[in-house]
Structures are given as structure tokens and as C-alpha cells.
Enzyme design. Sequence first.
Site, PDB file in Angstrom:
ATOM      1  N   LEU A 195      -7.281 -24.256  -3.000  1.00  0.00           N
ATOM      2  CA  LEU A 195      -8.253 -25.338  -2.816  1.00  0.00           C
ATOM      3  C   LEU A 195      -9.583 -25.015  -3.476  1.00  0.00           C
ATOM      4  CD1 LEU A 195      -8.077 -26.703   0.865  1.00  0.00           C
ATOM      5  CD2 LEU A 195      -7.706 -27.965  -1.258  1.00  0.00           C
ATOM      6  N   GLY A 196     -10.010 -23.758  -3.375  1.00  0.00           N
ATOM      7  CA  GLY A 196     -11.268 -23.360  -3.995  1.00  0.00           C
ATOM      8  C   GLY A 196     -12.484 -23.598  -3.129  1.00  0.00           C
ATOM      9  N   VAL A 197     -12.351 -23.340  -1.811  1.00  0.00           N
ATOM     10  CA  VAL A 197     -13.490 -23.495  -0.914  1.00  0.00           C
ATOM     11  C   VAL A 197     -13.654 -22.239  -0.063  1.00  0.00           C
ATOM     12  CG1 VAL A 197     -13.226 -25.986  -0.761  1.00  0.00           C
ATOM     13  CG2 VAL A 197     -12.114 -24.551   0.945  1.00  0.00           C
ATOM     14  N   SER A 232       4.613   2.604   7.883  1.00  0.00           N
ATOM     15  CA  SER A 232       4.344   1.409   7.078  1.00  0.00           C
ATOM     16  C   SER A 232       5.567   0.983   6.284  1.00  0.00           C
ATOM     17  CB  SER A 232       3.189   1.672   6.113  1.00  0.00           C
ATOM     18  OG  SER A 232       1.989   1.869   6.804  1.00  0.00           O
ATOM     19  N   HIS A 239       0.813  -1.219   0.000  1.00  0.00           N
ATOM     20  CA  HIS A 239       0.000   0.000   0.000  1.00  0.00           C
ATOM     21  C   HIS A 239       0.848   1.273   0.000  1.00  0.00           C
ATOM     22  CE1 HIS A 239       0.447  -0.230   4.510  1.00  0.00           C
ATOM     23  NE2 HIS A 239       0.438   1.088   4.383  1.00  0.00           N
ATOM     24  N   GLY A 241       3.232   6.715   7.859  1.00  0.00           N
ATOM     25  CA  GLY A 241       4.627   6.838   7.450  1.00  0.00           C
ATOM     26  C   GLY A 241       5.499   5.725   7.998  1.00  0.00           C
ATOM     27  N   ASP A 288       0.129  -7.600   1.407  1.00  0.00           N
ATOM     28  CA  ASP A 288       0.568  -6.218   1.576  1.00  0.00           C
ATOM     29  C   ASP A 288       2.090  -6.115   1.630  1.00  0.00           C
ATOM     30  OD1 ASP A 288       0.136  -3.477   1.731  1.00  0.00           O
ATOM     31  OD2 ASP A 288       0.090  -3.462   3.922  1.00  0.00           O
TER      32      ASP A 288
END
Length: 389
Positions: A197-199, A135, A27, A133, A57
Site C-alpha cells: 500500500l505504501g503507508v 530455531s 536467521h 539451536g 524469518d
Amino acid sequence: MEETQSQDRIGSGFIFRKEGYILTNHHVIYDARDITVKLLDGSRFEAELVGTDQSTDVAVIKIERDEAFPVIPLADSSKVRVGQFAIAIGNPFGLDYTVTTGVVSGKSRSIFRGFSLVRYQDFIQTDAWIDTGSSGGPLLNIRGEVIGINALIRRIGKNENTPAPAMAGAGFAIPINLVKTVGDQLIANGRVIRGFLGVKMQEVRGGIRVRPVGGDTPAYLGGLRRNDIVFEYNGKKVKKTVDLQMLVAESQVGERSVIRVLRQGHERTFNVTIGEMPPELTGQSIEIESVAWEMLGLSVRKLRTGDFERYTYLTDEDRGVIVERVKEQAPGFKAKIPNGALIIAMNDQKITDVRTFEALLQTNQNAEELILNIKSSHGTERITVNLGN
């Protein structure tokens, strides 16, 4: 300690490789046109963006000079304990190289609904003061080793006693083990390849309940069904969704993972082949203005060095293009070409790069079908793609 600046955004970072690689937050540098780095000695550098990962991030930028840069040592964040000493270094409110101290107040925090773009929330909580600042700056242990990257602060909302948002005294850092893993992949690939996994998941007593499962997902193909309660992944007990998410994300694509579940009160064990997380779920842009997308519904990219570490089915000798995305109901989808597959040849002509692949498609625009040689977690296959002309 560095300061990174993009237009009116100011943040922090630190050098973790002597070649000039710097870790910071996504960010801080996202969508920046120019990135300027200022070192403690006052020297300034124009930085190059190496890669950024919205889901954690984390971002990596790079500066260059003839001599090696000093680096800060990294700790093992799995050994961090609540109550241990913590030191935060950053640039709060533009106050260069501010150092504050405190303790580690908590671990494995994932409480920020408003920070939902960060998919993997496993923060270290600290009362060492950080603010705008800070971050991207390091959170250190008493030995001066990095245990995390300062990422955000907890704010109190407006109320009758607090006319303006105030600090609640809680800062949050991304564990350095996760950061290093992401950083190494960004340097190798410019992106992060994650297991999938797709769940959808829900924390319940005893584990993680599986919510809806798509019929073409790795989870469904591996035998998992709605309302199964996952309690173990590759021998590790899981109680929180973030634990399972992290274990799956760090798994190699094509790896067969052993998942133990409770189904209607009975224990079941499944060997599930891990797929690759679709780029659209990781905040990545996809190249769809191509012949491959128009004809086959496939977005492809060049094979990169880091792919050999993340895809279990690849070897150093493999050549071709990697499938990044498959458009639903397109010819490639109907032919069951999976994400992450390596396209080796078309009509027995070898594929060496994206340009070759596109050129061969151009010459076959009027064909009724194509024969593709692909390599994936299912092995090496010859697939017929009907073009419907």
C-alpha cells in the site's frame, strides 16, 4: 527432524515435502557458505538454499536422494487456541532432538523492537522450553501436526538481581499458515512477492490511522489520505497494524481491494489497486549493474512460474521481463513504468528474456526515445521513454 549448520551456527528444521524441501529460519542459514543437514537416522546431506525471506524469518532448503523423504503433517494455525497443548522439538545448545512440552500461552504477539528486520510479527507464544539451536524446529499440537516454527526466545536484560541475561520462559513461533505460504512462494519463485500500500500506520481506537502517504503510492492513487482510519479491508475488520500488514502482503499484485475508512467522522469506501512491495523493503538485493539500469533506471528479471499466481494481470501465455525496481528521476520513472510491470516488447520487437532486453538496449544506446509495450495493473500500454540524448 533435521539439524542445519552454517559455519558455527546450528539450528533446526523439518521436511515438509517428500522431495526433500525443508523449512527453517532465515536467521539460521542467512549468508551461509555451506549447509549440512543431519537426519534422525544419522545420515548427512549437503543442502541447497532454495530461498529465504527476511521479512518473516522463513527459509527453505533442499536435500536430495533417490527415495522420497518422510514428511511431518501441517496443522491449520488459524485454529490454534490459547491453553492448548504444545510440543517443541529442536537442537538447543547442540542437544540433538530435544523434545519439550507446554501450552500455547498467547497468539498474535508482535513485541520485539529489536527484531525489527522481521517485518511481519504474528508469533505464537509458548512456555514449551526452547533455546539457542531450537530455531527452525517445529512446534506441534497434541496430534503431532506442526502449528508453527520456533523462532526466538524472550530474554530478561541485565539488572542488579540478574547479573547475566536469563530466560524468561517465553518462546515464540511463526504460525505455520504463514510459513507454508512463504515456503510455497520461495519454492516457486526463490523469493516472495508481496502486496504493497505504501503507508505508515498507527494503531488507534477504532482501527489503523494512516500516517504520511507518498504521492505515487498505491494508497494515495486509490484515494487514501493522511489521518484516514482504516477499519475494514476486503470485508475483514482490522484493529492491529499487523492484521492490516498481513492482509495487504497476502493480496495479489494488481488486485483491487476494498478499503473502508473513517475520514473526519464519516465512513468512506475506496477501491485500491495493490502494488508490489519494493525489493529493498524486503531485504532483497537488486541487480543494478546492467544496461537497463544505466539507460532506463530499471532493474528487471526473468518471468517465473509463480508470477502468474501473484500478479492478477498476467496469463500463462505472457512472455517478457518483470520490472523489479524503478530508479527515481530516471527515464523509466519519468515514463511512469510501475514496479511489477511486464515489458513485452521494445520498438515492436518481442522481449523473451533479460538477455534479449539488454541486447536490444545496447543496439539503441544512441536513440532519443524507445517505445515499450508493457502490461501492468493499468492494462496493456505503449509507453514512450525519452532517453534525453
